[in-house]
Write a protein that holds these residues in place. Structure first.
Motif, PDB file in Angstrom:
ATOM      1  N   LEU A 289     -64.660  77.770   9.572  1.00 58.88           N
ATOM      2  CA  LEU A 289     -63.777  78.939   9.558  1.00 58.88           C
ATOM      3  C   LEU A 289     -63.684  79.576  10.943  1.00 58.88           C
ATOM      4  N   ASP A 290     -64.760  79.530  11.709  1.00 54.85           N
ATOM      5  CA  ASP A 290     -64.715  80.038  13.083  1.00 54.85           C
ATOM      6  C   ASP A 290     -63.740  79.219  13.931  1.00 54.85           C
ATOM      7  N   TYR A 291     -63.774  77.898  13.776  1.00 56.78           N
ATOM      8  CA  TYR A 291     -62.839  77.043  14.515  1.00 56.78           C
ATOM      9  C   TYR A 291     -61.394  77.349  14.133  1.00 56.78           C
ATOM     10  N   ILE A 292     -61.156  77.506  12.835  1.00 58.73           N
ATOM     11  CA  ILE A 292     -59.792  77.801  12.374  1.00 58.73           C
ATOM     12  C   ILE A 292     -59.334  79.149  12.923  1.00 58.73           C
ATOM     13  N   TRP A 293     -60.211  80.164  12.881  1.00 63.17           N
ATOM     14  CA  TRP A 293     -59.857  81.481  13.400  1.00 63.17           C
ATOM     15  C   TRP A 293     -59.540  81.413  14.887  1.00 63.17           C
ATOM     16  N   ASN A 294     -60.336  80.651  15.645  1.00 66.98           N
ATOM     17  CA  ASN A 294     -60.079  80.513  17.081  1.00 66.98           C
ATOM     18  C   ASN A 294     -58.732  79.847  17.347  1.00 66.98           C
ATOM     19  N   LEU A 295     -58.374  78.846  16.550  1.00 67.06           N
ATOM     20  CA  LEU A 295     -57.070  78.192  16.710  1.00 67.06           C
ATOM     21  C   LEU A 295     -55.928  79.155  16.406  1.00 67.06           C
ATOM     22  N   ILE A 296     -56.074  79.941  15.341  1.00 68.35           N
ATOM     23  CA  ILE A 296     -55.028  80.907  14.984  1.00 68.35           C
ATOM     24  C   ILE A 296     -54.897  81.972  16.060  1.00 68.35           C
ATOM     25  N   ALA A 297     -56.025  82.496  16.540  1.00 61.46           N
ATOM     26  CA  ALA A 297     -55.980  83.523  17.581  1.00 61.46           C
ATOM     27  C   ALA A 297     -55.379  82.965  18.866  1.00 61.46           C
ATOM     28  N   GLY A 298     -55.742  81.732  19.225  1.00 61.55           N
ATOM     29  CA  GLY A 298     -55.176  81.110  20.424  1.00 61.55           C
ATOM     30  C   GLY A 298     -53.674  80.918  20.308  1.00 61.55           C
ATOM     31  N   ALA A 299     -53.209  80.496  19.134  1.00 59.97           N
ATOM     32  CA  ALA A 299     -51.774  80.309  18.934  1.00 59.97           C
ATOM     33  C   ALA A 299     -51.033  81.649  19.016  1.00 59.97           C
ATOM     34  N   LEU A 300     -51.611  82.690  18.426  1.00 56.82           N
ATOM     35  CA  LEU A 300     -50.969  84.006  18.487  1.00 56.82           C
ATOM     36  C   LEU A 300     -50.880  84.516  19.927  1.00 56.82           C
ATOM     37  N   ILE A 301     -51.952  84.348  20.677  1.00 58.08           N
ATOM     38  CA  ILE A 301     -51.939  84.782  22.077  1.00 58.08           C
ATOM     39  C   ILE A 301     -50.923  83.976  22.873  1.00 58.08           C
ATOM     40  N   PHE A 302     -50.863  82.660  22.626  1.00 55.71           N
ATOM     41  CA  PHE A 302     -49.896  81.814  23.330  1.00 55.71           C
ATOM     42  C   PHE A 302     -48.473  82.289  23.071  1.00 55.71           C
ATOM     43  N   PHE A 303     -48.147  82.551  21.802  1.00 52.92           N
ATOM     44  CA  PHE A 303     -46.783  82.964  21.481  1.00 52.92           C
ATOM     45  C   PHE A 303     -46.478  84.369  21.990  1.00 52.92           C
ATOM     46  N   MET A 304     -47.467  85.247  22.021  1.00 50.02           N
ATOM     47  CA  MET A 304     -47.238  86.582  22.558  1.00 50.02           C
ATOM     48  C   MET A 304     -47.001  86.529  24.067  1.00 50.02           C
ATOM     49  N   LYS A 305     -47.764  85.689  24.768  1.00 49.22           N
ATOM     50  CA  LYS A 305     -47.628  85.581  26.223  1.00 49.22           C
ATOM     51  C   LYS A 305     -46.357  84.855  26.618  1.00 49.22           C
ATOM     52  N   SER A 306     -45.875  83.932  25.770  1.00 52.96           N
ATOM     53  CA  SER A 306     -44.708  83.144  26.137  1.00 52.96           C
ATOM     54  C   SER A 306     -43.397  83.861  25.816  1.00 52.96           C
ATOM     55  N   ARG A 307     -43.479  85.015  25.155  1.00 48.56           N
ATOM     56  CA  ARG A 307     -42.272  85.764  24.826  1.00 48.56           C
ATOM     57  C   ARG A 307     -41.648  86.318  26.101  1.00 48.56           C
ATOM     58  N   LYS A 308     -40.359  86.090  26.245  1.00 40.10           N
ATOM     59  CA  LYS A 308     -39.658  86.582  27.428  1.00 40.10           C
ATOM     60  C   LYS A 308     -39.333  88.070  27.272  1.00 40.10           C
ATOM     61  N   THR A 309     -39.516  88.800  28.346  1.00 34.75           N
ATOM     62  CA  THR A 309     -39.139  90.202  28.343  1.00 34.75           C
ATOM     63  C   THR A 309     -37.905  90.381  29.225  1.00 34.75           C
ATOM     64  N   ILE A 310     -37.037  91.247  28.794  1.00 41.38           N
ATOM     65  CA  ILE A 310     -35.775  91.465  29.533  1.00 41.38           C
ATOM     66  C   ILE A 310     -35.908  92.702  30.393  1.00 41.38           C
TER      67      ILE A 310
END
Length: 57
Positions: free
Chosen positions: A36-57
């Motif tokens: 469950l720790d591994y799964i949580w780390n993958l989910i958190a990493g994916a969320l951070i990746f998508f938040m950082k990759s969002r373009k701001t205008i």
């Protein structure tokens, strides 16, 4: 009652009563927690990746 409310209710019940889902063997409990720790780390990493990759205008 719709399906989503039923699933949410079941998840809340399982979270409030951990003895229903707790494994009897201590080594199995540690293995489950590690997975469950591994799964949580993958989910958190994916969320951070998508938040950082969002373009701001």
């Amino acid at each position: 009652m719709n399906k989503m409310n039923l699933i949410t209710g079941i998840l809340i019940a399982l979270a409030l009563v951990p003895t229903l889902v707790a494994p009897a063997d201590e080594s199995l409990a540690k293995t489950v927690q590690t997975n469950l720790d591994y799964i949580w780390n993958l989910i958190a990493g994916a969320l951070i990746f998508f938040m950082k990759s969002r373009k701001t205008i």
